[in-house]
Design a protein around this motif. Structure first.
Motif, PDB file in Angstrom:
ATOM      1  N   GLY A 188      39.259  29.902  51.291  1.00 34.58           N
ATOM      2  CA  GLY A 188      38.162  30.483  50.522  1.00 34.58           C
ATOM      3  C   GLY A 188      36.966  29.570  50.457  1.00 34.58           C
ATOM      4  N   PRO A 237      32.868  29.335  48.902  1.00 37.81           N
ATOM      5  CA  PRO A 237      32.016  29.945  47.850  1.00 37.81           C
ATOM      6  C   PRO A 237      30.770  30.613  48.425  1.00 37.81           C
ATOM      7  N   LYS A 238      30.970  31.625  49.230  1.00 40.96           N
ATOM      8  CA  LYS A 238      29.861  32.369  49.815  1.00 40.96           C
ATOM      9  C   LYS A 238      30.117  33.866  49.666  1.00 40.96           C
ATOM     10  N   ALA A 239      29.048  34.624  49.487  1.00 37.35           N
ATOM     11  CA  ALA A 239      29.192  36.070  49.291  1.00 37.35           C
ATOM     12  C   ALA A 239      29.817  36.745  50.496  1.00 37.35           C
ATOM     13  N   ASP A 240      29.572  36.186  51.706  1.00 36.02           N
ATOM     14  CA  ASP A 240      30.126  36.795  52.909  1.00 36.02           C
ATOM     15  C   ASP A 240      31.380  36.085  53.393  1.00 36.02           C
ATOM     16  N   GLN A 284      35.958  37.052  49.933  1.00 33.93           N
ATOM     17  CA  GLN A 284      35.016  37.913  49.218  1.00 33.93           C
ATOM     18  C   GLN A 284      34.900  39.278  49.894  1.00 33.93           C
ATOM     19  N   ARG A 326      38.183  41.315  49.102  1.00 34.88           N
ATOM     20  CA  ARG A 326      38.467  41.687  47.710  1.00 34.88           C
ATOM     21  C   ARG A 326      38.168  43.155  47.391  1.00 34.88           C
TER      22      ARG A 326
END
Length: 750
Positions: free
Chosen positions: A400, A402-405, A409, A412
């Motif tokens: 994982g 920490p990026k929106a793409d 993410q 989910r």
């Protein structure tokens, strides 16, 4: 920019031992002008004219217009002569003043292949040893031209006794480069271009005519080209195509062969000298060069200039021209003006040249940086490092980022969609008889407590669901009875309802698995491209892609097998150790179902109980529910809750069905939450995290780089594609030219 000149005869040679400089090598020229000419000549020596527009003189004209004679007067060398077209490829003269003895280096510049297709990078071939005798230059140029016009033969063979004048092609864009230096030589560059062919009848064909015209245009169309247009006075002005070709490029005009003007026609040419006809910015010039007979007799440069001066001084109408126009006659005046024009152009162009060089250097470096790295001397180590770097980066993505793409993410929303799809399979129990409530009863609303657990589920797709009415539940229970005592029903009824929703869970679970597999493949493919696309010819990237895809397929198969097993466990029959949650859910659903029936069967009582609950405090006058509770208390039944009043109602014949419905619905909540967690967990374990496990050893095995042929395999994978290698070589040579030219500018403080 161009300058037009008229000359008297074909080419002239100057082999005199005069101490005076020849043409632009005249030592009387200013030092500033000489420095600028020297700088541009050094820039030409770097070959940067391929990339940057450098000031240059291009001598053009129709066949036999006297171009070569004019060039001889400038360069001091003898050019080959022949009937018709003798110049069949460009000849570049790069002159530089030197204190060393006179010498001439002849090179072949190959800018196109044998089919005339431009090469990405020009090739320079030395053609023989340097020449120290001026008389040997003519023969060397003739042999060099034959070498260029026979591209399928080794150029060196033309240095030997080669008498065959046959050529494979008639004209070529490849050119001869003469690097001439010595005490009597100026700092200057110019190019002699093939003479334009007037028509097919003048010794050419349509293809040759077009080729020569295109070749000439490629030079004179450059903004920094000084076009020296020669026009022979022995031919009508309007019939000389070179003039029409150069009109839009602002030529500098020179009239040649004035002694061949038919008697009485001289007045037709004087308007050009006066700039009254076909006016040019720098006026027309007129020169007279030695005749063929003079050349055979070995006329010197000084003698040629002396005879030229006598011609213009003693011959009418040239001698009668106003002194204002006398400065446009004679070679010396032309050379002075040509030198002034060129030096002025250089001084204006140099600052811009530096800017163009810097921009082109940066652009070339950026293009080089975008190319794949050159082949490594240690392909085994480099491939191993690439594999480790790729797998390390892949692990970060799988854990994982920490990026929106990021991968997790993106997955989910699909996991949430799966949970809702499972939630939508809940049985739609309706605690009413079908005959009474079938109309308008699509589904029984979920109790409020579910909203706090599952969120808003009003938009779930229930279009395929059929309401299960309470009498249908009782009918199934009655039909299932075997030896049970009255009022008892077999557990198989609950199992049958449970099987109906667990049988619907495999499809959404497999859809989620396929989506995760597809999404993972996209991220992994992008990562492979980032790590391996610039290595070799792409074979490593392709093989890694195949191996990783195969490995992901294995992990996806393992994930689907585990999903199937988890679904099978649910389909085998109900089981849970969460007895507390199951009992709690059953009580809540049973109360909800019973409350709904009580409201429908005893609306007055239900309304009174509801009103009592909403009253902040008991009313002062005991009426209704308060009176009932008080009466029961007076009979010793203290502690009776208002909710207990419904127990006073007669038994509901549907109580067995209500218990079955509450059992099934309670178990669904327990099992649905279990499967909604376990399926994503199984996919994450077997597929997402599973891809990262043992991938590196799988890649090593699949590539075979740890085997006996590992070194050979790595070398083959590291081989660079010819196109990339060629492009890198071209860019490196261009960068070398540009940086060399930039250093030349730095040395003069620009």
């Amino acid at each position: 920019m161009s300058l037009s000149v008229s000359s008297n005869h074909s080419d002239s040679s100057d082999d005199s031992e005069s101490d005076r400089g020849v043409g632009l090598s005249d030592p009387t020229l200013s030092q500033a002008r000489r420095r600028m000419l020297d700088l541009v000549n050094r820039l030409h020596s770097t070959g940067v004219q391929i990339d940057i527009d450098l000031p240059q003189i291009a001598v053009i004209g129709i066949q036999s217009a006297g171009k070569s004679s004019l060039i001889e007067s400038i360069s001091g060398i003898t050019l080959p002569r022949a009937a018709g077209t003798c110049t069949r490829c460009p000849t570049e003269c790069r002159l530089s003043r030197s204190d060393a003895p006179w010498k001439c280096i002849v090179e072949l510049r190959i800018i196109a292949d044998k089919n005339g297709q431009p090469l990405g990078q020009a090739h320079t071939l030395a053609f023989g040893e340097p020449i120290s005798d001026k008389s040997a230059v003519e023969d060397r140029i003739r042999r060099a031209q034959r070498a260029i016009l026979n591209p399928n033969k080794p150029p060196r063979s033309f240095l030997d006794d080669f008498e065959d004048d046959a050529t494979e092609i008639s004209f070529s864009t490849n050119y001869i480069s003469l690097d001439i230096s010595g005490p009597e030589v100026a700092d200057l560059s110019f190019v002699d271009l093939p003479g334009l062919i007037a028509s097919v009848s003048r010794g050419g064909n349509e293809r040759d005519i077009a080729m020569v015209e295109n070749l000439v245009t490629s030079y004179i169309s450059k903004p920094s080209c000084v076009i020296l247009l020669t026009v022979a006075c022995e031919t009508d002005f309007e019939n000389q195509g070179a003039h029409h070709l150069t009109k839009k490029y602002d030529p500098e005009g020179v009239l040649t062969k004035p002694d061949r003007i038919p008697r009485g026609d001289e007045e037709n040419w004087l308007p050009l000298i006066r700039n009254e006809q076909e006016p040019l910015e720098n006026n027309w010039y007129c020169v007279k060069q030695p005749s063929s007979q003079d050349i055979k007799q070995g006329i010197t440069w000084e003698e040629a200039r002396s005879r030229e001066n006598d011609f213009f001084s003693l011959t009418s109408p040239w001698s009668e021209l106003d002194p204002l126009y006398q400065k446009y006659l004679r070679t010396s005046n032309l050379i002075d003006r040509l030198s002034s024009i060129l030096s002025d152009l250089i001084s204006k162009r140099l600052p811009q040249i530096q800017i163009e060089l810097e921009n082109t250097i940066q652009k070339t470096r950026n293009t080089l940086a975008q190319l794949p790295k050159p082949p490594s001397s240690d392909p085994v180590g480099e491939i191993a490092a690439l594999l480790h770097s790729f797998v390390t980066e892949l692990h970060k993505i799988l854990e994982g980022v920490p990026k929106a793409d990021g991968l997790l993410q993106v997955i989910r929303p699909a996991q949430e969609q799966f949970r809702r799809a499972i939630r939508a399979t809940a049985p739609d129990f309706v605690p009413f008889e079908s005959e009474e409530h079938r109309e308008g009863c699509a589904r029984f609303p979920d109790p409020d407590f579910l909203f706090h657990e599952d969120g808003d589920i009003s938009d779930l797709d229930n279009s395929s669901h059929t309401p299960i009415f309470i009498d249908q539940v009782l009918d199934r229970a009655l039909a299932a009875r075997t030896r049970e005592l009255p009022g008892h029903y077999p557990f198989v009824v609950q199992k049958s309802f449970i099987a109906e929703f667990t049988n619907k869970w495999e499809n959404p679970a497999m859809i989620l698995c396929r989506f995760v597999h597809k999404t993972l493949a996209v991220h992994v493919k992008a990562l492979i491209t980032v790590h391996f696309s610039s290595f070799g010819q792409g074979s490593l990237e392709q093989r890694v892609m195949i191996l990783v895809q195969d490995y992901m397929k294995q992990r996806a198969d393992a994930a689907q097998a585990l999903i199937a097993k988890l679904i099978w466990l649910e389909e085998d029959g109900p089981l849970t150790l969460n007895e507390h949650y199951l009992a709690d859910y059953k009580e809540k659903f049973l109360n909800d179902y019973k409350s709904a029936r009580e409201k429908a069967q005893h609306p007055a009582l239900a309304a009174a109980i509801e009103a009592y609950r909403r009253t902040p405090s008991p009313p002062q006058l005991p009426t209704g529910i308060t009176q009932i509770v008080a009466g029961l208390a007076s009979m010793g039944l203290r502690g009776i809750n208002v909710n207990d009043l419904v127990k006073l109602l007669p038994p509901d014949r549907m109580d067995p069905a209500l218990n079955i419905m509450a059992d099934v619905r309670a178990y669904f909540q327990v099992a649905y939450k279990r499967i909604a967690d376990n399926i994503p967990l199984a996919i994450d374990h077997e597929l997402v995290r599973g891809v990262g496990r043992e991938l590196l050893p799988a890649l090593y095995r699949g590539l075979g780089i740890n085997g006996p042929d590992g070194v050979r395999i790595c070398r083959e994978l590291a081989q660079e594609s010819p196109s990339v290698a060629g492009k890198r070589e071209e860019l490196l040579k261009r960068l070398e030219r540009l940086e060399s030219a930039s250093r030349e500018l730095v040395t003069v403080g620009l």
